[in-house]
Design a protein around this motif. Structure first.
Motif, short mmCIF file in Angstrom:
data_model
loop_
_atom_site.label_atom_id
_atom_site.label_comp_id
_atom_site.label_asym_id
_atom_site.label_seq_id
_atom_site.Cartn_x
_atom_site.Cartn_y
_atom_site.Cartn_z
N LEU A 1 14.03 0.80 25.76
CA LEU A 1 14.12 1.59 26.98
C LEU A 1 12.82 1.49 27.77
CD1 LEU A 1 16.03 3.58 28.48
CD2 LEU A 1 14.84 5.42 27.28
N MET A 2 11.69 1.56 27.08
CA MET A 2 10.40 1.48 27.73
C MET A 2 10.03 0.06 28.16
SD MET A 2 9.09 4.46 28.16
CE MET A 2 10.78 4.88 28.59
N MET A 3 10.67 -0.92 27.56
CA MET A 3 10.40 -2.30 27.94
C MET A 3 11.19 -2.71 29.18
SD MET A 3 10.95 -5.83 25.79
CE MET A 3 9.36 -5.95 25.00
N ALA A 4 12.28 -2.01 29.49
CA ALA A 4 13.18 -2.41 30.57
C ALA A 4 12.46 -2.61 31.91
CB ALA A 4 14.31 -1.39 30.71
N PRO A 5 11.54 -1.72 32.34
CA PRO A 5 10.89 -1.94 33.64
C PRO A 5 10.16 -3.28 33.71
CG PRO A 5 10.52 0.31 32.91
CD PRO A 5 11.16 -0.41 31.76
N ALA A 6 9.42 -3.63 32.67
CA ALA A 6 8.69 -4.88 32.67
C ALA A 6 9.64 -6.07 32.57
CB ALA A 6 7.69 -4.90 31.52
N LEU A 7 10.70 -5.95 31.79
CA LEU A 7 11.65 -7.04 31.66
C LEU A 7 12.33 -7.35 32.99
CD1 LEU A 7 13.55 -6.59 28.27
CD2 LEU A 7 11.85 -8.30 28.89
N GLY A 8 12.58 -6.32 33.79
CA GLY A 8 13.22 -6.55 35.07
C GLY A 8 12.40 -7.47 35.96
N THR A 9 11.10 -7.21 36.05
CA THR A 9 10.25 -8.08 36.87
C THR A 9 10.10 -9.44 36.22
OG1 THR A 9 8.30 -7.07 35.81
CG2 THR A 9 8.97 -6.21 37.95
N GLY A 10 10.16 -9.50 34.89
CA GLY A 10 10.14 -10.79 34.21
C GLY A 10 11.36 -11.62 34.56
N PHE A 11 12.53 -10.98 34.56
CA PHE A 11 13.75 -11.68 34.92
C PHE A 11 13.78 -12.05 36.40
CE2 PHE A 11 15.88 -9.60 31.10
CZ PHE A 11 15.93 -10.79 30.38
N ALA A 12 13.09 -11.28 37.24
CA ALA A 12 13.06 -11.58 38.67
C ALA A 12 12.42 -12.93 38.95
CB ALA A 12 12.31 -10.48 39.42
N ALA A 13 11.56 -13.37 38.06
CA ALA A 13 10.91 -14.66 38.26
C ALA A 13 11.92 -15.80 38.26
CB ALA A 13 9.86 -14.90 37.17
N ALA A 14 13.01 -15.67 37.50
CA ALA A 14 13.96 -16.77 37.35
C ALA A 14 14.62 -17.16 38.68
CB ALA A 14 15.01 -16.41 36.30
N PRO A 15 15.24 -16.21 39.44
CA PRO A 15 15.83 -16.64 40.71
C PRO A 15 14.80 -17.11 41.73
CG PRO A 15 15.93 -14.23 40.49
CD PRO A 15 15.53 -14.79 39.16
#
Length: 472
Positions: free
Chosen positions: A63-77
């Motif tokens: 749950l606490m990792m989700a904010p950082a993972l979102g920006t990590g996944f944003a790099a892909a597109p």
């Protein structure tokens, strides 16, 4: 390059291109989840209470990792569309390489910014879990687990960004090799740290957390080495002048990534809330929930990988201005994800009991009760496998178009407007207990899948006749 090979080709050609990118991504996801499943297995063999504590801690961790993972996944597109722009220009110039590098660096900076408050929360994990009504003993052990595991947050998040870079470059192999090696190393390391050896008593639940943190660090270091040794990849100089912040690109990463974080928080949060609610029904319910969740999450890793491939494929086509290709890439990926999850649904319903027993020591007191309840929850999990696969891939395809805000709102409606209220109502008011919670989760996931599918259909069909999708 896959994107150049399949322009204008048929459905089977697109399916082959998607699978060529998706299977290493899916196996990477499976390998990463295999480490979590290994920890759960070892903790289950240690004791039912250890498994329950590790599950509570892991839910708060993700749950606490989700904010950082979102920006990590944003790099892909961002990186996929940059590469598509380079293909449209015939690969001429270095402008697209610069754009891709800026996207990767900005995602890393955004990830570090968002991790700082997460680390503070995890350090107080025991207090937070006790405030949420968890048993003091379980909260204490879960807190120890979190204080060890939290040090893997930064390397794992950086690994996610680099994996997105490799996917955008059609080079998912290195991330797969690194993760596979980490799985192999994690199992004996976790066993040693949990149980101890040579007269050392071990660390118990905290040992599993430390093993995961060390594995995350090794994964990042190994991937950096592989990228540095590859002539084609190292020319991007991803970490060169890392301290120089690109403010426009950082804003774009936050604009795309924060809604992804929000959507992930909705999804992870509803399952984490369900795990916390399981604590109302005792350690047996928490352990059974842990088993069902581990298995359901394991199957989810495959459509998640297909969704990541869809982000890269759709984003690449969008960057090239190939609207029809983006439409086709998304639908092919959704079909592949749905087909796999139908097979998993059948497996869950036919083999629920033996799957549940694989996580337990038959000699442990209470194991039979945990296995029986776990098998029941796995059967319910089979009901929403199709929906879970479709929503994962549809969300990935939409990310390829940089459409993230509306999917976040749809997730909020499905998971928290329907799923959790229905689950709690069935569990408490209807007195169905843990099974009621999982039926509510099934309803929420299915609703989100339907809404995201309609969203993808509307956007992709509206865009097919345009010459460029880069601004979608």
């Amino acid at each position: 390059m896959h994107g150049m090979e399949t322009r204008g080709l048929g459905w089977w050609a697109e399916a082959r291109a998607t699978l060529a990118l998706a299977w290493p991504l899916a196996l990477t996801n499976l390998s990463q989840h295999a480490m979590a499943a290994t920890d759960a297995l070892i903790l289950g063999w240690f004791s039912t209470e250890a498994l329950a504590a590790g599950t509570l801690g892991a839910n708060l961790y993700w749950l606490m990792m989700a904010p950082a993972l979102g920006t990590g996944f944003a790099a892909a597109p961002v990186m996929a569309q940059a590469r598509g722009m380079g293909q449209r220009r015939g690969g001429a110039g270095r402008g697209w390489m610069r754009e891709l590098r800026r996207g990767a660096r900005s995602a890393l900076v955004a990830t570090l910014i968002l991790l700082l408050p997460s680390l503070l929360v995890l350090w107080q994990g025991e207090s937070i879990l006790r405030l949420m009504g968890q048993e003091p003993a379980l909260a204490r052990d879960a807190g120890a687990f979190l204080r060890a595991m939290m040090w893997g947050l930064i390397p794992f998040s950086a690994f996610i960004v680099l994996r997105g870079f490799l996917a955008a470059m059609d080079r998912p192999g290195p991330a797969l090799w690194v993760t596979g090696a980490a799985v192999v190393a994690n199992a004996p390391l976790c066993w040693l740290l949990v149980f101890g050896a040579f007269g050392w008593e071990g660390m118990g639940v905290a040992g599993a957390g430390l093993a995961s943190a060390l594995a995350d660090l090794l994964m990042l270091l190994a991937l950096l080495v592989l990228i540095a040794r590859d002539r084609r990849l190292r020319r991007f100089r991803l970490l060169g002048r890392f301290w120089r912040i690109d403010w426009p690109r950082l804003v774009e990463v936050f604009r795309i990534g924060l809604p992804i974080s929000g959507q992930m928080l909705m999804e992870i949060g509803v399952f984490s809330a369900a795990a916390l609610a399981m604590g109302w029904f005792g350690a047996t319910a928490v352990a059974a929930h842990a088993i069902a969740l581990q298995v359901a999450a394991l199957s989810f890793m495959v459509p998640m990988g297909i969704g990541q491939a869809a982000t890269a494929r759709v984003g690449m086509m969008a960057g090239r201005g190939d609207a029809a290709g983006a439409w086709q890439a998304g639908w092919v990926a959704i079909g592949l994800g749905a087909g796999f999850m139908l097979a998993m649904a059948t497996l869950f319903m036919l083999a629920a009991r033996p799957i549940a027993w694989a996580f337990l020591d038959a000699r442990e007191d209470g194991a039979a009760a945990v296995a029986a309840l776990g098998a029941g929850l796995l059967t319910i999990a089979g009901l929403f496998q199709l929906g879970d696969g479709v929503q994962a891939v549809a969300a990935g395809a939409l990310r390829g178009l940089k459409d993230t805000k509306v999917p976040m709102l749809l997730a909020a409606l499905g998971y928290w407007g329907i799923g959790m209220p229905v689950g709690v109502g069935l569990a408490v008011a209807a007195k169905m207990g843990p099974a009621g919670l999982w039926l509510g989760l099934a309803a929420g996931v299915s609703l989100v899948a339907g809404m995201l599918l309609l969203r993808w259909r509307r956007l992709s069909e509206a865009s097919r006749d345009r010459k460029a999708l880069a601004g979608a």
